[in-house]
Design an enzyme around this catalytic site. Structure first.
Site, PDB file in Angstrom:
ATOM      1  CB  SER A  17      -0.888  -0.001   1.245  1.00  5.41           C
ATOM      2  OG  SER A  17      -1.327   1.326   1.494  1.00  5.41           O
ATOM      3  CG  HIS A  30      -3.925  -1.551  -1.430  1.00  2.00           C
ATOM      4  ND1 HIS A  30      -5.057  -2.301  -1.649  1.00  2.00           N
ATOM      5  CD2 HIS A  30      -4.235  -0.701  -0.415  1.00  2.00           C
ATOM      6  CE1 HIS A  30      -6.008  -1.934  -0.805  1.00  2.00           C
ATOM      7  NE2 HIS A  30      -5.538  -0.957  -0.047  1.00  2.00           N
ATOM      8  CG  ASP A  39      -4.932   2.546   1.068  1.00  2.99           C
ATOM      9  OD1 ASP A  39      -5.902   1.773   1.017  1.00  2.99           O
ATOM     10  OD2 ASP A  39      -3.794   2.201   1.439  1.00  2.99           O
ATOM     11  CG  MET A  84      -7.990   7.418   2.788  1.00  3.36           C
ATOM     12  SD  MET A  84      -7.159   7.444   4.380  1.00  3.36           S
ATOM     13  CE  MET A  84      -6.352   5.837   4.357  1.00  3.36           C
ATOM     14  CG  MET A  94     -11.021   3.465   2.576  1.00  3.89           C
ATOM     15  SD  MET A  94      -9.436   3.362   3.421  1.00  3.89           S
ATOM     16  CE  MET A  94      -8.349   3.482   2.009  1.00  3.89           C
ATOM     17  N   GLY A 131      -8.541   4.311   7.533  1.00  2.00           N
ATOM     18  CA  GLY A 131      -8.259   5.740   7.688  1.00  2.00           C
ATOM     19  C   GLY A 131      -6.813   6.069   7.953  1.00  2.00           C
ATOM     20  CG  PHE A 132      -5.471   6.739  10.828  1.00  2.00           C
ATOM     21  CD1 PHE A 132      -5.088   8.078  10.802  1.00  2.00           C
ATOM     22  CD2 PHE A 132      -6.741   6.418  11.288  1.00  2.00           C
ATOM     23  CE1 PHE A 132      -5.951   9.074  11.243  1.00  2.00           C
ATOM     24  CE2 PHE A 132      -7.618   7.404  11.725  1.00  2.00           C
ATOM     25  CZ  PHE A 132      -7.223   8.740  11.704  1.00  2.00           C
ATOM     26  N   GLY A 133      -2.553   4.415   8.179  1.00  5.04           N
ATOM     27  CA  GLY A 133      -1.586   3.332   8.091  1.00  5.04           C
ATOM     28  C   GLY A 133      -0.995   3.079   9.471  1.00  5.04           C
ATOM     29  N   GLY A 134      -0.331   1.950   9.605  1.00  6.00           N
ATOM     30  CA  GLY A 134       0.446   1.685  10.809  1.00  6.00           C
ATOM     31  C   GLY A 134      -0.340   1.311  12.053  1.00  6.00           C
ATOM     32  N   GLY A 161      -4.624  -4.132   6.623  1.00 10.67           N
ATOM     33  CA  GLY A 161      -4.500  -3.446   7.901  1.00 10.67           C
ATOM     34  C   GLY A 161      -3.672  -4.217   8.905  1.00 10.67           C
ATOM     35  N   GLY A 162      -2.524  -3.642   9.253  1.00  6.46           N
ATOM     36  CA  GLY A 162      -1.709  -4.226  10.316  1.00  6.46           C
ATOM     37  C   GLY A 162      -0.979  -5.501   9.932  1.00  6.46           C
ATOM     38  N   GLY A 180       1.229  -1.784   4.236  1.00  4.73           N
ATOM     39  CA  GLY A 180       1.725  -0.429   4.039  1.00  4.73           C
ATOM     40  C   GLY A 180       2.943  -0.151   4.889  1.00  4.73           C
TER      41      GLY A 180
HETATM   42  C1  DX5 Z   1      -6.013   1.752   5.891  1.00  3.77           C
HETATM   43  C2  DX5 Z   1      -5.683   1.446   4.457  1.00  3.77           C
HETATM   44  C3  DX5 Z   1      -4.597   0.469   4.324  1.00  3.77           C
HETATM   45  C4  DX5 Z   1      -3.294   0.910   4.923  1.00  3.77           C
HETATM   46  C5  DX5 Z   1      -2.687  -0.311   5.507  1.00  3.77           C
HETATM   47  O1  DX5 Z   1      -7.160   2.479   5.988  1.00  3.77           O
HETATM   48  O2  DX5 Z   1      -6.787   0.920   3.752  1.00  3.77           O
HETATM   49  O3  DX5 Z   1      -4.408   0.002   2.991  1.00  3.77           O
HETATM   50  O4  DX5 Z   1      -2.400   1.472   4.011  1.00  3.77           O
HETATM   51  O5  DX5 Z   1      -1.570   0.099   6.164  1.00  3.77           O
HETATM   52  P1  DX5 Z   1      -0.820  -0.794   7.242  1.00  3.77           P
HETATM   53  O6  DX5 Z   1      -0.331  -2.006   6.511  1.00  3.77           O
HETATM   54  O7  DX5 Z   1       0.243   0.127   7.678  1.00  3.77           O
HETATM   55  O8  DX5 Z   1      -1.835  -1.131   8.307  1.00  3.77           O
HETATM   56 ZN    ZN Z   2      -6.350  -0.083   1.749  1.00  5.85          ZN
END
Ligand code: DX5
Ligand code: ZN
Length: 225
Positions: A11, A36, A38, A40, A71, A145-148, A179-180, A200
């Site tokens: 991502s 991927h 994202d 938003m 999203m 909504g957020f990475g990490g 996610g995660g 991501g």
């Molecule tokens: C979160 C995104 C994910 C995000 C995953 O809302 O849809 O695609 O980039 O990131 P990680 O792998 O850091 O959880």
């Molecule tokens: Zn995503």
């Protein structure tokens, strides 16, 4: 894992946007399967990220399928823009769609693969009636909504239940998780039945290079020795 070919979809949310093209080229060379993206809108989720022009620009850096995760509210108003930008898969959230059946048909009518994403709190049963139309189901393993963020452990069972449903119906639908995902969790979600793993922070936020982080995840999954 039943001979299922596991695919990795880095991502770009956690990439260095000042050198996005190079980073995408790097993970492409290191063996990624999809890129991927994202998207938003600051309404469906709190953040604002990128739009169709960025999707279009990625084609100069990779030949991989672009897996676009919308999203956003009112996805029906934007799908054609992303199709024109060269998205290969467009995934919309069931929670953002009032007329999901029409929306899925519209995505396919644009000549693009159609995916539907489920937030952690959304039951699998919300897809019962559209499942035969889908190319991909995205199980969110964090709240979007957020990475990490940290993987929500209870989603492992949701993945396994969806795998049983898909196998039971002999459905040709890809099961993607997002996610995660880390090199430690990746083999467990693959074992539960996921086949496309989005990552991501574990790829682009790693201390090592994105390419090395991707290779480490491929090794953890037994895809390379
Ligand atoms: C979160 C995104 C994910 C995000 C995953 O809302 O849809 O695609 O980039 O990131 P990680 O792998 O850091 O959880
Ligand atoms: Zn995503």
């Amino acid at each position: 894992m039943k001979n299922r070919r596991i695919k990795l979809a880095p991502s770009i949310l956690s990439a260095d946007f000042s050198r996005l093209g190079e980073q995408v080229a790097e993970v492409t060379k290191a063996g990624a399967d999809y890129i991927h993206v994202d998207v938003m809108d600051g309404h469906f989720v709190p953040n604002i990220t990128i739009g169709a022009p960025v999707v279009a620009s990625l084609h100069s850096w990779t030949a991989l399928p672009l897996d676009v995760h919308l999203m956003i509210e009112r996805p029906e108003a934007h799908i054609s823009q992303f199709a024109e930008a060269g998205a290969n898969i467009i995934t919309v959230h069931v929670e953002a769609a009032t007329h999901l059946h029409r929306l899925v048909e519209a995505i396919k009518g644009l000549g693009v693969k159609a995916g539907v994403a489920l937030n952690p709190a959304t039951p699998l049963s919300s897809l019962d009636e559209v499942l035969p139309l889908l190319d991909l189901i995205l199980v969110m393993t964090v709240n979007p909504g957020f990475g990490g963020q940290a993987f929500i452990g209870s989603m492992m069972d949701k993945i396994a239940r969806l795998r049983r449903i898909l196998d039971g119906r002999q459905a040709k639908v890809e099961l993607e998780v997002d996610g995660g995902i880390t090199a430690g969790i990746a083999p467990k979600v693959a074992e539960a039945g996921a086949e496309v793993l989005v990552a991501g922070a574990a790829i682009f936020g790693s201390k090592q290079s994105a390419g090395k982080a991707l290779q480490e995840m491929r090794r953890a999954l037994g895809l390379v020795s």
